[in-house]
Design an enzyme around this catalytic site. Structure first.
Site, PDB file in Angstrom:
ATOM      1  N   SER A  64       0.823  -1.216   0.000  1.00  0.00           N
ATOM      2  CA  SER A  64       0.000   0.000   0.000  1.00  0.00           C
ATOM      3  C   SER A  64       0.854   1.262   0.000  1.00  0.00           C
ATOM      4  O   SER A  64       2.000   1.279   0.460  1.00  0.00           O
ATOM      5  CB  SER A  64      -0.930   0.020   1.219  1.00  0.00           C
ATOM      6  OG  SER A  64      -1.924  -0.958   1.120  1.00  0.00           O
ATOM      7  N   GLN A  65       0.261   2.324  -0.518  1.00  0.00           N
ATOM      8  CA  GLN A  65       0.858   3.658  -0.458  1.00  0.00           C
ATOM      9  C   GLN A  65       1.139   4.007   1.011  1.00  0.00           C
ATOM     10  O   GLN A  65       0.289   3.779   1.873  1.00  0.00           O
ATOM     11  CB  GLN A  65      -0.140   4.645  -1.067  1.00  0.00           C
ATOM     12  CG  GLN A  65       0.281   6.090  -1.065  1.00  0.00           C
ATOM     13  CD  GLN A  65      -0.829   6.986  -1.588  1.00  0.00           C
ATOM     14  OE1 GLN A  65      -1.862   6.509  -2.066  1.00  0.00           O
ATOM     15  NE2 GLN A  65      -0.618   8.285  -1.476  1.00  0.00           N
TER      16      GLN A  65
END
EC number: 2.1.1.77
Length: 213
Positions: A64-65
């Site tokens: 994930s970011q």
């Protein structure tokens, strides 16, 4: 790969960037500054590891970011010793952030390839979740409930009732809900049968996998 001063410098920049985007919890920001994200990625992504972006990690999954990791973690409002269930171990980066915050982490991964790879990586790096399970995230871990917090790192079309039932009174479920895009949603268990729900903006996640039946 090693963790070098240049990596630490990039982590400081990344923590400053997610702070500018609205993350205020100092312990979450300290975790972003500390956990070496580049080690959780294929070496070909090393130069990009401290950009605020998601990257592929194999098995059609992503890491994930960092802003998303920080946002979900901040919503959990973790206190040292809290019992946290993570649905979707993935690369293990989110797990490591939770461990840095001194949570007792129980984590489930549905993809066999990722499960085996990340379990070996944890052993090599000395990350020690309380339990790491290959299984169906929709079902949670009823044998280990109740949890202070549950974090889902993939998009679910609806909230799994099994996860709501595994929260303590006062516990929080942080889950992105939707198909193409997801709404970050938090459920707080107010009583045995009552949950307070709050929606907090749009995100993009890979789908939550599992046999829902």
């Amino acid at each position: 790969m090693q963790d070098l001063p240049r990596h630490r410098g990039k982590r400081n920049q990344l923590a400053n960037e997610v702070a500018q985007k609205g993350i205020t919890d100092s312990t979450v920001l300290e975790a972003i500054r500390t956990v070496p994200r580049h080690l959780f990625l294929d070496s070909s992504f090393e130069d990009h590891a401290y950009q605020d972006k998601a990257f592929p990690i194999g098995a059609e999954q992503t890491i994930s970011q960092p802003y998303t990791v920080a946002f979900q973690t901040e919503l959990l409002d973790i206190k040292p010793g809290d019992k946290i269930l993570e649905i979707g171990t993935g690369s293990g980066y989110q797990t490591a952030i939770l461990l840095y915050l001194k949570a007792k982490v129980y984590t489930i991964e549905r993809q066999s390839e990722l499960f085996k790879k990340t379990r070996l990586f944890f052993k090599k790096m000395g990350y020690r979740p309380k339990k790491m399970v290959f299984g169906d995230g929709y079902k949670g871990l009823p044998e280990d409930a109740q949890f202070d917090g549950i974090i889902v790192t993939a998009g679910a079309p609806e909230v799994p009732k099994a996860l709501l039932s595994q929260l303590k009174i006062g516990g929080r479920l942080v889950i992105p809900i939707g198909t193409n895009t997801q709404i970050m949603t938090i459920y707080v268990r107010a009583s045995e049968k009552e949950f307070k729900k709050q929606e907090l903006g749009s995100f993009r996640f890979v789908p939550l996998l599992g046999n829902k039946n």
